[in-house]
Design a protein around this motif. Sequence first.
Motif, PDB file in Angstrom:
ATOM      1  N   SER A  32       0.831  -1.211   0.000  1.00  0.00           N
ATOM      2  CA  SER A  32       0.000   0.000   0.000  1.00  0.00           C
ATOM      3  C   SER A  32       0.867   1.262   0.000  1.00  0.00           C
ATOM      4  O   SER A  32       0.544   2.245  -0.661  1.00  0.00           O
ATOM      5  CB  SER A  32      -0.995  -0.011   1.163  1.00  0.00           C
ATOM      6  OG  SER A  32      -0.310   0.152   2.383  1.00  0.00           O
ATOM      7  N   THR A  35       2.125   1.662  -3.501  1.00  0.00           N
ATOM      8  CA  THR A  35       1.046   2.103  -4.385  1.00  0.00           C
ATOM      9  C   THR A  35       0.756   3.596  -4.190  1.00  0.00           C
ATOM     10  O   THR A  35       0.359   4.287  -5.116  1.00  0.00           O
ATOM     11  CB  THR A  35      -0.232   1.280  -4.097  1.00  0.00           C
ATOM     12  OG1 THR A  35       0.118  -0.100  -4.103  1.00  0.00           O
ATOM     13  CG2 THR A  35      -1.294   1.524  -5.136  1.00  0.00           C
ATOM     14  N   ARG A  39       2.722   6.036  -8.982  1.00  0.00           N
ATOM     15  CA  ARG A  39       1.475   5.902  -9.746  1.00  0.00           C
ATOM     16  C   ARG A  39       1.655   4.748 -10.741  1.00  0.00           C
ATOM     17  O   ARG A  39       2.408   4.858 -11.711  1.00  0.00           O
ATOM     18  CB  ARG A  39       1.168   7.199 -10.501  1.00  0.00           C
ATOM     19  CG  ARG A  39      -0.196   7.158 -11.195  1.00  0.00           C
ATOM     20  CD  ARG A  39      -0.487   8.456 -11.903  1.00  0.00           C
ATOM     21  NE  ARG A  39       0.434   8.666 -13.015  1.00  0.00           N
ATOM     22  CZ  ARG A  39       0.542   9.823 -13.675  1.00  0.00           C
ATOM     23  NH1 ARG A  39      -0.171  10.869 -13.323  1.00  0.00           N
ATOM     24  NH2 ARG A  39       1.395   9.954 -14.674  1.00  0.00           N
ATOM     25  N   PHE A  40       0.974   3.628 -10.454  1.00  0.00           N
ATOM     26  CA  PHE A  40       1.157   2.437 -11.274  1.00  0.00           C
ATOM     27  C   PHE A  40       0.300   2.484 -12.531  1.00  0.00           C
ATOM     28  O   PHE A  40      -0.768   3.099 -12.539  1.00  0.00           O
ATOM     29  CB  PHE A  40       0.803   1.177 -10.476  1.00  0.00           C
ATOM     30  CG  PHE A  40       1.825   0.831  -9.424  1.00  0.00           C
ATOM     31  CD1 PHE A  40       3.132   0.540  -9.783  1.00  0.00           C
ATOM     32  CD2 PHE A  40       1.485   0.813  -8.084  1.00  0.00           C
ATOM     33  CE1 PHE A  40       4.075   0.238  -8.812  1.00  0.00           C
ATOM     34  CE2 PHE A  40       2.419   0.508  -7.116  1.00  0.00           C
ATOM     35  CZ  PHE A  40       3.722   0.219  -7.495  1.00  0.00           C
ATOM     36  N   THR A  43      -3.517  -0.686 -11.045  1.00  0.00           N
ATOM     37  CA  THR A  43      -3.634  -0.720  -9.591  1.00  0.00           C
ATOM     38  C   THR A  43      -4.726  -1.704  -9.182  1.00  0.00           C
ATOM     39  O   THR A  43      -5.821  -1.647  -9.765  1.00  0.00           O
ATOM     40  CB  THR A  43      -3.987   0.679  -9.038  1.00  0.00           C
ATOM     41  OG1 THR A  43      -3.191   1.637  -9.720  1.00  0.00           O
ATOM     42  CG2 THR A  43      -3.747   0.763  -7.554  1.00  0.00           C
ATOM     43  N   PRO A  44      -4.527  -2.554  -8.180  1.00  0.00           N
ATOM     44  CA  PRO A  44      -3.233  -2.776  -7.538  1.00  0.00           C
ATOM     45  C   PRO A  44      -2.281  -3.521  -8.456  1.00  0.00           C
ATOM     46  O   PRO A  44      -2.739  -4.256  -9.332  1.00  0.00           O
ATOM     47  CB  PRO A  44      -3.606  -3.646  -6.333  1.00  0.00           C
ATOM     48  CG  PRO A  44      -4.822  -4.400  -6.772  1.00  0.00           C
ATOM     49  CD  PRO A  44      -5.572  -3.482  -7.692  1.00  0.00           C
ATOM     50  N   PRO A  45      -0.982  -3.338  -8.257  1.00  0.00           N
ATOM     51  CA  PRO A  45      -0.036  -4.051  -9.109  1.00  0.00           C
ATOM     52  C   PRO A  45      -0.132  -5.555  -8.885  1.00  0.00           C
ATOM     53  O   PRO A  45      -0.383  -5.984  -7.769  1.00  0.00           O
ATOM     54  CB  PRO A  45       1.319  -3.514  -8.640  1.00  0.00           C
ATOM     55  CG  PRO A  45       1.077  -2.948  -7.290  1.00  0.00           C
ATOM     56  CD  PRO A  45      -0.345  -2.539  -7.209  1.00  0.00           C
ATOM     57  N   THR A  51       5.635  -4.280 -12.648  1.00  0.00           N
ATOM     58  CA  THR A  51       4.613  -3.309 -13.059  1.00  0.00           C
ATOM     59  C   THR A  51       5.271  -1.950 -13.265  1.00  0.00           C
ATOM     60  O   THR A  51       6.012  -1.475 -12.406  1.00  0.00           O
ATOM     61  CB  THR A  51       3.525  -3.179 -11.972  1.00  0.00           C
ATOM     62  OG1 THR A  51       3.011  -4.470 -11.686  1.00  0.00           O
ATOM     63  CG2 THR A  51       2.409  -2.265 -12.432  1.00  0.00           C
ATOM     64  N   GLY A  53       5.495   2.067 -13.549  1.00  0.00           N
ATOM     65  CA  GLY A  53       4.826   3.145 -12.824  1.00  0.00           C
ATOM     66  C   GLY A  53       5.593   4.449 -12.930  1.00  0.00           C
ATOM     67  O   GLY A  53       6.717   4.483 -13.442  1.00  0.00           O
TER      68      GLY A  53
END
Length: 464
Positions: A32, A35, A39-40, A43-45, A51, A53
């Motif tokens: 969390s 995240t 900024r991915f 979301t969630p990765p 991932t 971002g």
Amino acid sequence: MASTDDTIVALATPPGRGGIGVVRLSGDRAISIATDAVRFSKTPPETQRATLGDLLDPETGRVLDQVVTTCFRKPHSYTAEDVAEISCHGSPVILRFLVERCLERGARMAEPGEFTERAFLNGRIDLTQAEAIRDLIESRTLYQARVAAQQMQGSVSERVKPHKQVLMEFIARLEAGIDFADDDVAVMGGVEINSRLGAIRADLEKLAENYQYGRIVREGLSLAIIGRPNVGKSSLFNRLLKAERAIVTPTPGTTRDLVAESASVGGIPLRLVDTAGIRDAADEAERMGVEKSWQAIADSDLRLLVLDGSAAWSHEDDGLLEKIRPLGALAVALNKSDLPAHTTCQAIEARVAADSSGAAVKVISTSALSGEGIEKLREAILELAAPAGGHAEDEFITNIRHQQLLKESLAAIVKAQGAAAADTHHEMLLLDLYDALRPLDALTGATDVEDLLGIIFSTFCVGK
Ligand code: GDP
């Protein structure tokens, strides 16, 4: 010990500039916080997947860096907790910024070794494996890395495990024999106990003895090269290192540091002991310096006496030999074999053997100029410095803590054998068996090791 309830963060790559730098988070809030800080694209990765971002600049709202994050859900991670590893470009400014973002969001700065400590506390690895991770990171040769890798997979614990089981079985049966003396639980006889303890003892003794070799593997070999001026000491040392250097660092652009670090014999790092001081014995003021040099020579793992085979044996050679012979094993290089010989290896052997203190000697004919005999000299050095050498990578211990615990356990086993032979009351024997088991438990960190943990993990680097 630090609490394991919170989420920790640290730079996992070395400080400084590089292609990439990795910030690692571990704990319940790791994913969390990641995240929130990044900024991915998704979301969630997804876990166990990279991932993409963006790391955003809070002042301008613009992208500061593009990052790749890998998230791991517990227990499938290095620490067996939730873990996020954020790879940024390797700018110290960006990395510090990201670590600060994580701290602002509630993570705490990790202590050195805390990630590995958590892996241990969460039962994912035992203590010997944690120590092996540190050894792997610190390895300077591929051979050292191989040995550490074996231990990282649990080779030390696996080796000791069957013995622990036997001891536990003994303890259980004796406890039962005592507690249920009137029941029909078979109580073992002294002879049976003694012979089975003997087997454990033999194996643990072998392991403890092999530390002589393991220590050199882990810490490297200190070699004192002694000889008259101009016999070829530095040329020989360079030769000893050169052949392996070429194998270890064939790539152009290798840094000088790396070359220095790869100085090794048979995968064992070689450290040259400075013996320059020993011939300046001229005046009284220098006497102490000379004394110090000789102390360093005595403390080194092995001594190599270099003689000039093309020159006559001198008084000075006699003096040196007289002083180094009692210090233990000795390698002798009869150098300059490319020139007409003035003496032979046999003659030297006879001379050295004459005042033998029983320690091993090997005389090798060498030429630092042509390279002749260098391979033989290298083998001789290894054999003399590590007589128990040539083991499989998992047949020796490399850690003095392990050796001490094995010795403690062995001392108790010897006592237990005595108690069993004398048919002492089983309660006394039990005490010895517990004393034998406890150090083996401490080896893997099974019990009573809290105070040890701080010492072990504080030698790790931050981020590991
Ligand atoms: P050190 O003073 O003992 O360290 O000796 P050096 O390594 O500096 O060598 C002294 C001299 O002997 C140098 O000129 C070397 O080139 C030469 N030398 C060293 N080893 C050999 C060898 O095996 N054969 C010949 N012919 N010359 C050598």
